[in-house]
Enzyme design. Structure first.
Site, short mmCIF file in Angstrom:
data_model
loop_
_atom_site.label_atom_id
_atom_site.label_comp_id
_atom_site.label_asym_id
_atom_site.label_seq_id
_atom_site.Cartn_x
_atom_site.Cartn_y
_atom_site.Cartn_z
N CYS A 34 -17.98 -24.27 -18.73
CA CYS A 34 -18.20 -23.61 -20.02
C CYS A 34 -19.32 -24.32 -20.77
O CYS A 34 -19.10 -25.32 -21.45
CB CYS A 34 -16.91 -23.61 -20.84
SG CYS A 34 -17.10 -22.75 -22.41
N CYS B 32 -19.02 -24.41 -24.54
CA CYS B 32 -18.02 -25.39 -25.00
C CYS B 32 -18.56 -26.81 -24.90
O CYS B 32 -18.42 -27.61 -25.81
CB CYS B 32 -16.76 -25.34 -24.15
SG CYS B 32 -16.19 -23.68 -23.79
N ASP B 33 -19.16 -27.14 -23.77
CA ASP B 33 -19.46 -28.54 -23.48
C ASP B 33 -20.94 -28.91 -23.56
O ASP B 33 -21.28 -30.08 -23.64
CB ASP B 33 -18.96 -28.89 -22.05
CG ASP B 33 -17.45 -28.74 -21.93
OD1 ASP B 33 -16.77 -28.91 -22.96
OD2 ASP B 33 -16.97 -28.44 -20.83
P1 FAD Z 1 -5.57 -19.84 -22.18
O1 FAD Z 1 -6.09 -20.97 -22.98
O2 FAD Z 1 -6.17 -19.55 -20.87
O3 FAD Z 1 -4.00 -20.10 -22.03
C1 FAD Z 1 -3.18 -19.21 -21.34
C2 FAD Z 1 -1.88 -19.93 -21.05
O4 FAD Z 1 -0.96 -18.98 -20.53
C3 FAD Z 1 -1.99 -21.06 -20.05
O5 FAD Z 1 -1.32 -22.18 -20.50
C4 FAD Z 1 -1.30 -20.50 -18.82
O6 FAD Z 1 -0.67 -21.52 -18.08
C5 FAD Z 1 -0.26 -19.59 -19.46
N1 FAD Z 1 0.18 -18.56 -18.51
C6 FAD Z 1 -0.58 -17.92 -17.58
N2 FAD Z 1 0.20 -17.10 -16.87
C7 FAD Z 1 1.46 -17.22 -17.36
C8 FAD Z 1 2.71 -16.64 -17.02
N3 FAD Z 1 2.83 -15.75 -16.02
N4 FAD Z 1 3.83 -17.02 -17.71
C9 FAD Z 1 3.73 -17.92 -18.74
N5 FAD Z 1 2.56 -18.50 -19.08
C10 FAD Z 1 1.45 -18.15 -18.41
N6 FAD Z 1 -13.46 -22.60 -26.27
C11 FAD Z 1 -13.93 -22.96 -27.49
O7 FAD Z 1 -13.89 -22.14 -28.41
N7 FAD Z 1 -14.41 -24.22 -27.72
C12 FAD Z 1 -14.45 -25.17 -26.75
O8 FAD Z 1 -14.92 -26.29 -26.97
C13 FAD Z 1 -13.95 -24.82 -25.46
N8 FAD Z 1 -13.96 -25.73 -24.46
C14 FAD Z 1 -13.49 -25.38 -23.23
C15 FAD Z 1 -13.52 -26.31 -22.20
C16 FAD Z 1 -13.05 -25.98 -20.95
C17 FAD Z 1 -13.09 -27.02 -19.85
C18 FAD Z 1 -12.54 -24.66 -20.70
C19 FAD Z 1 -12.02 -24.29 -19.32
C20 FAD Z 1 -12.53 -23.71 -21.71
C21 FAD Z 1 -13.00 -24.06 -22.98
N9 FAD Z 1 -13.03 -23.13 -24.02
C22 FAD Z 1 -13.46 -23.49 -25.27
C23 FAD Z 1 -12.55 -21.76 -23.82
C24 FAD Z 1 -11.13 -21.65 -24.39
O9 FAD Z 1 -10.36 -22.69 -23.85
C25 FAD Z 1 -10.53 -20.30 -24.04
O10 FAD Z 1 -11.36 -19.26 -24.52
C26 FAD Z 1 -9.15 -20.16 -24.66
O11 FAD Z 1 -8.33 -21.24 -24.32
C27 FAD Z 1 -8.49 -18.87 -24.22
O12 FAD Z 1 -7.26 -18.84 -24.85
P2 FAD Z 1 -6.09 -17.88 -24.36
O13 FAD Z 1 -5.05 -18.02 -25.40
O14 FAD Z 1 -6.61 -16.54 -24.06
O15 FAD Z 1 -5.58 -18.45 -22.96
#
Ligand code: FAD
Ligand code: NDP
Length: 312
Positions: A135, A138-139
């Site tokens: 990302c 992000c980084d």
């Molecule tokens: P996610 O964060 O993907 O979380 C989904 C969760 O649901 C996970 O814990 C997963 O285990 C759980 N899950 C999945 N399937 C199931 C299931 N069947 N049953 C129960 N639970 C389940 N964004 C920023 O804005 N700033 C940053 O600095 C930034 N840094 C990042 C760095 C890295 C290395 C990465 C990979 C991403 C970064 N992002 C950043 C992007 C950001 O993390 C994502 O956009 C955000 O976390 C997405 O949120 P979400 O709630 O959609 O899902």
């Protein structure tokens, strides 16, 4: 019977939980037990500094997610550390299974996120987040990457967007494209080609990441001639696509061609009334914590409206 079950525990799931709990919906969240290879709390648990979430000049990703979890609990959400294996949304109440246990709910919010694809190259596990990232937005701004030659793997819109973003910080950005054409749209192709800081290297396959404590180089292979060489780089970014975590849905919700849940534009409503989707699982474009949180809020407000207008 539950009013509302939230599946997933990233910024989308927790924002939905906070809003739904404050609306007295008594939501139940399944936060996942290392679901899709990610700890409860989601993708931000895999990173260090987050510098673009409003309210925090800089905060560690795991700390931010712990705060969100505590806020969900404080507002009255209940959280189970279990992974949902399957759902049945063919009729209401909806059914949700975690292991052998069946749960029922009048409304569902799917917030299971997406997982950035990795390449599993030699050196990748050792150097992940020590100069390798999936990302750039992000980084890329971290001091670590400033004024260095950086490489981006991929030839799609994300690779162009990430490369362009990195030119703000890098001395040069090398886009490593495995074929002799970009997959990116015409306008994005032109953006890459017209940026003097971006060099597109076609037919280029990464082979091994070099460096002990941080990335110092990349061994590459020419896909046509098979000749190997080494690039001196200070950082490597993957932009080879994401996999939305939707397999547990068993094809019951409409997905786009890349597997993301389809929502009605401007809403979080899926093709099944009463089932909402928020965060990266329905967003292949922005993929940010704050946009995920935003759609989590929308999903909770839409679920609240749905529950108030449907008695069963
Ligand atoms: P996610 O964060 O993907 O979380 C989904 C969760 O649901 C996970 O814990 C997963 O285990 C759980 N899950 C999945 N399937 C199931 C299931 N069947 N049953 C129960 N639970 C389940 N964004 C920023 O804005 N700033 C940053 O600095 C930034 N840094 C990042 C760095 C890295 C290395 C990465 C990979 C991403 C970064 N992002 C950043 C992007 C950001 O993390 C994502 O956009 C955000 O976390 C997405 O949120 P979400 O709630 O959609 O899902
Ligand atoms: P894409 O699937 O479109 O592109 C992935 C790129 O990575 C392709 O060039 C692909 O090569 C390459 N790739 C895949 N696997 C490997 C591998 N193992 N080794 C080397 N290269 C690899 O993903 P994106 O994330 O770029 O885009 C996803 C969707 O989001 C698209 O619909 C895109 O249009 C959209 N999007 C739009 C944006 C915008 O309009 N601003 C910004 C970002 C995304 P190959 O072509 O050979 O398959």
């Amino acid at each position: 019977m539950e009013n509302l079950i939230i599946i997933g525990s990233g910024p989308a799931g927790h924002t939905a939980a906070i809003y739904a709990a404050r609306a007295k919906l008594n939501p139940l969240m399944f936060e996942g037990a290392f679901a899709a290879g990610v700890a409860a709390g989601g993708q931000l648990t895999t990173t260090t500094e987050v510098e673009n979430f409003p309210g925090f000049l800089s905060i560690q990703g795991p700390v931010l997610m712990d705060q969100m979890r505590r806020q969900s609990l404080h507002c009255g959400a209940r959280i189970l550390t279990e992974t949902v294996d399957k759902v049945d949304v063919s009729q209401r109440p909806f059914k949700v299974w975690a292991g052998a246990q069946e749960y029922q709910a009048r409304a569902l919010i799917i917030a299971t996120g997406a997982t950035a694809k990795r390449m599993n190259l030699p050196g990748e596990d050792r150097l992940w987040q020590k100069g390798i990232s999936a990302c750039a937005v992000c980084d890329g701004g971290l001091p670590f990457f400033r004024n260095k030659v950086l490489a981006v793997v991929g030839g799609g819109d994300s690779a162009v967007e990430e490369s362009t973003y990195l030119t703000k910080f890098a001395s040069k950005v090398l886009m490593l494209v495995r074929r002799d054409v970009l997959r990116a749209s015409k306008v994005m192709q032109e953006r890459a080609q017209n940026n003097p800081k971006i060099e597109i290297m076609f037919n280029t396959l990464p082979v091994e990441i070099l460096g002990e404590k941080s990335v110092s180089g990349l061994k590459i292979k020419n896909a046509m001639t098979k000749a190997e060489s080494t690039l001196d780089i200070g950082g490597l970014f993957y932009a080879i696509g994401h996999l939305p975590n939707t397999s547990f849905l068993g094809g019951q919700l409409a997905l786009d061609e890349a597997g993301y849940i389809k929502t009605q534009p401007g809403t979080t409503q899926t093709n099944v009334e009463g089932v909402f989707a928020a965060g990266d699982v329905q967003d292949k474009r922005y993929r940010q914590a704050v946009t995920s949180a935003g759609t989590g809020c929308m999903a909770a407000l839409e679920a609240e409206h749905f529950l108030s207008t449907h008695s069963h």
